[in-house]
Design a protein around this motif. Structure first.
Motif, mmCIF file in Angstrom:
data_model
loop_
_atom_site.group_PDB
_atom_site.id
_atom_site.type_symbol
_atom_site.label_atom_id
_atom_site.label_comp_id
_atom_site.label_asym_id
_atom_site.label_seq_id
_atom_site.Cartn_x
_atom_site.Cartn_y
_atom_site.Cartn_z
ATOM 1 N N ALA A 13 -77.921 -15.177 -67.551
ATOM 2 C CA ALA A 13 -76.521 -15.277 -67.175
ATOM 3 C C ALA A 13 -75.889 -15.126 -68.669
ATOM 4 C CB ALA A 13 -76.872 -16.560 -67.303
ATOM 5 N N GLY A 14 -76.393 -15.037 -69.159
ATOM 6 C CA GLY A 14 -75.602 -14.801 -71.205
ATOM 7 C C GLY A 14 -75.572 -16.439 -71.723
ATOM 8 N N LEU A 15 -76.460 -17.153 -71.203
ATOM 9 C CA LEU A 15 -76.135 -17.678 -72.502
ATOM 10 C C LEU A 15 -77.305 -17.839 -73.614
ATOM 11 C CD1 LEU A 15 -76.248 -19.249 -69.913
ATOM 12 C CD2 LEU A 15 -77.466 -21.644 -70.534
ATOM 13 N N SER A 16 -76.699 -18.814 -75.143
ATOM 14 C CA SER A 16 -76.670 -18.400 -76.353
ATOM 15 C C SER A 16 -77.620 -18.888 -76.569
ATOM 16 C CB SER A 16 -75.730 -18.604 -77.093
ATOM 17 O OG SER A 16 -75.692 -20.450 -76.842
ATOM 18 N N ILE A 17 -78.149 -19.156 -77.507
ATOM 19 C CA ILE A 17 -79.384 -19.609 -77.903
ATOM 20 C C ILE A 17 -79.300 -20.524 -78.183
ATOM 21 C CG2 ILE A 17 -81.009 -20.204 -79.634
ATOM 22 C CD1 ILE A 17 -82.199 -17.067 -78.323
ATOM 23 N N LYS A 41 -66.980 -14.033 -64.304
ATOM 24 C CA LYS A 41 -65.376 -13.705 -64.918
ATOM 25 C C LYS A 41 -66.082 -12.208 -65.181
ATOM 26 C CE LYS A 41 -62.577 -13.841 -68.503
ATOM 27 N NZ LYS A 41 -62.438 -14.228 -70.041
ATOM 28 N N LYS A 42 -67.524 -11.759 -66.204
ATOM 29 C CA LYS A 42 -68.004 -11.008 -66.452
ATOM 30 C C LYS A 42 -68.339 -9.456 -64.818
ATOM 31 C CE LYS A 42 -70.091 -8.301 -69.359
ATOM 32 N NZ LYS A 42 -68.749 -7.562 -70.783
ATOM 33 N N ILE A 43 -69.018 -10.459 -63.812
ATOM 34 C CA ILE A 43 -68.975 -9.763 -62.967
ATOM 35 C C ILE A 43 -67.830 -9.330 -62.487
ATOM 36 C CG2 ILE A 43 -70.002 -9.739 -60.246
ATOM 37 C CD1 ILE A 43 -72.246 -11.951 -60.973
ATOM 38 N N ARG A 44 -66.736 -10.119 -62.553
ATOM 39 C CA ARG A 44 -65.749 -9.222 -61.610
ATOM 40 C C ARG A 44 -64.472 -8.302 -63.210
ATOM 41 N NH1 ARG A 44 -64.380 -14.244 -60.906
ATOM 42 N NH2 ARG A 44 -63.228 -14.540 -63.090
ATOM 43 N N LEU A 63 -74.790 -25.979 -66.683
ATOM 44 C CA LEU A 63 -75.370 -24.460 -65.198
ATOM 45 C C LEU A 63 -73.518 -23.810 -64.863
ATOM 46 C CD1 LEU A 63 -78.177 -25.196 -64.287
ATOM 47 C CD2 LEU A 63 -77.578 -23.075 -65.718
ATOM 48 N N GLU A 64 -72.784 -24.909 -64.859
ATOM 49 C CA GLU A 64 -71.012 -24.470 -64.064
ATOM 50 C C GLU A 64 -70.212 -23.327 -65.100
ATOM 51 O OE1 GLU A 64 -71.187 -27.793 -60.531
ATOM 52 O OE2 GLU A 64 -69.903 -27.733 -62.803
ATOM 53 N N GLU A 65 -70.397 -23.711 -66.674
ATOM 54 C CA GLU A 65 -69.761 -22.706 -67.397
ATOM 55 C C GLU A 65 -70.335 -21.936 -67.528
ATOM 56 O OE1 GLU A 65 -69.090 -23.841 -71.814
ATOM 57 O OE2 GLU A 65 -69.083 -25.314 -70.180
ATOM 58 N N SER A 66 -71.794 -21.735 -67.623
ATOM 59 C CA SER A 66 -72.115 -20.409 -67.751
ATOM 60 C C SER A 66 -71.688 -19.721 -66.175
ATOM 61 C CB SER A 66 -73.427 -21.058 -67.507
ATOM 62 O OG SER A 66 -74.177 -21.541 -68.627
#
Length: 116
Positions: free
Chosen positions: A56-60, A89-92, A80-83
């Motif tokens: 989902a793109g979360l950092s360490i 956005k990335k999917i778009r 989780l909502e922020e992620s």
């Protein structure tokens, strides 16, 4: 109990990544009498969470915060909502790139490919 090799295959993640997560304190992995890592169901569940968080793109740092705050539901929801918003956005953006590629492929096929 599963070994690092079997768990890496199961979750399509390298053993190196699992060891990295362990070194970063994201996951605590038990060892057998020979010193080999073994994964009980609880450890496997945490790893499964980490795999999804990474995808989902979360950092360490975000992953560590999430693991640290397990069962703090308000914190988990906010993170989780922020992620989720970042991922949407990335999917778009990826869909726009895919649409562009489709257009260019179609353009070049029609313009530069001879048809019998």
């Amino acid at each position: 109990m599963l070994t690092i090799s079997s768990i890496s295959k199961k979750y399509h993640i390298s053993a190196t990544t699992i060891r990295y997560y362990e070194s970063e304190g994201l996951i605590k992995i038990q060892r057998n009498s020979l010193g080999n890592r073994t994964f009980d169901p609880k450890t496997e569940d945490v790893l499964r969470i980490l795999v999804h968080l990474h995808q989902a793109g979360l950092s360490i740092t975000e992953m560590r915060d999430y693991i640290t705050h397990l069962n703090n539901h308000d914190y988990e929801i906010a993170l989780l909502e922020e992620s989720q918003l970042r991922l949407l956005k990335k999917i778009r953006e990826l869909n726009a790139s895919l649409k562009f590629l489709d257009f260019k492929i179609d353009y070049h096929k029609k313009k530069f490919t001879s048809h019998p």
